[in-house]
Scaffold this active site. Sequence first.
Site, PDB file in Angstrom:
ATOM      1  N   GLU A  85       0.811  -1.221   0.000  1.00 33.36           N
ATOM      2  CA  GLU A  85       0.000   0.000   0.000  1.00 33.36           C
ATOM      3  C   GLU A  85       0.843   1.269   0.000  1.00 33.36           C
ATOM      4  OE1 GLU A  85      -2.918  -0.265   3.098  1.00 33.36           O
ATOM      5  OE2 GLU A  85      -4.049  -1.831   2.065  1.00 33.36           O
ATOM      6  N   GLU A 230      -5.699  -8.852  -0.035  1.00 33.93           N
ATOM      7  CA  GLU A 230      -6.382  -8.722   1.256  1.00 33.93           C
ATOM      8  C   GLU A 230      -7.859  -8.465   1.009  1.00 33.93           C
ATOM      9  OE1 GLU A 230      -5.055  -5.721   3.971  1.00 33.93           O
ATOM     10  OE2 GLU A 230      -2.928  -6.218   3.716  1.00 33.93           O
TER      11      GLU A 230
END
Length: 328
Positions: A85, A230
């Site tokens: 991220e 995820e």
Amino acid sequence: NNLPSHSEVIQLYKSRNIGRLRLYDPNHGALNALRGSNIEVILGLPNVDVKHIASGMEHARWWVQKNVKDFWPDVKIKYIAVGNEISPVTGTSSLTSFQVPALVNIYKAIGEAGLGNDIKVSTSVDMTLIGNSYPPSQGSFRNDVRWFTDPIVGFLRDTRAPLLVNIYPYFSYSGNPGQISLPYALFTAPNVVVQDGSRQYRNLFDAMLDSVYAAMERTGGGSVGIVVSESGWPSAGAFGATQDNAATYLRNLIQHAKEGSPRKPGPIETYIFAMFDENNKNPELEKHFGLFSPNKQPKYNLNFGVSERVWDISAETNSTTSSLISEM
């Protein structure tokens, strides 16, 4: 602070027919526990190491030797996730200029190690990079991040590696419950919610996934696949975070993973976050994403043992995530 040992966790994976795992850092205790397990691994290169790896091939070679070659082939590493991220629009913006050089250096080091045909090199991104996601066919990266995303997509296209994407319908729903219905987020909408040309969307997960596919296609990455690195739903700690909602989402995600999205039918390799509840995490809802309690008791009645489905789990030093892929 009361999670099972590495060996206990790996034994739990095997007993639950979990066939893949994501490690967010190259924890050698976890890697040693994985030896001979036949569990495939997404191995994370942590954000704190990205700048160092980008600074020179000697650092990438050392990292690959210590964390990949020293465990290969006893540990079946499938992907290396270089950073998690990293984004120009979040607190990781200082790392953005090092992302692609780090990807390239690890890719070269993996090739030099003779593992280029076995291990793909990628990075894990979140939905903050997407500027437009509605309708899904109009998905595009934010204009102010194209300088960052375009080279990543080009690298993945050229190396034939998938993009790892963290997709959370929970956060989209909880941030905008007036516009997004709970059934749409939980895979329980009785009717089509979004009609996008000939494609029909009954769940938010598919819409989010397909918006990323569309964004990549717009930047020359139409051939790049996606691994959902995820996804999950908290059972407590914030709006919409209940045991019932989490169970519904997870159960339906497991079933849906074998079907694919309207844009890309077929199995979706999808990792569930997380394996265990963790009492040291903050904010409060981050403590409640686990599929299991720290005593290894399941929180939900989820079927991990269907013969045609292989479950995957990913683990940090302090946390674990589980992933599913079907029709293997």
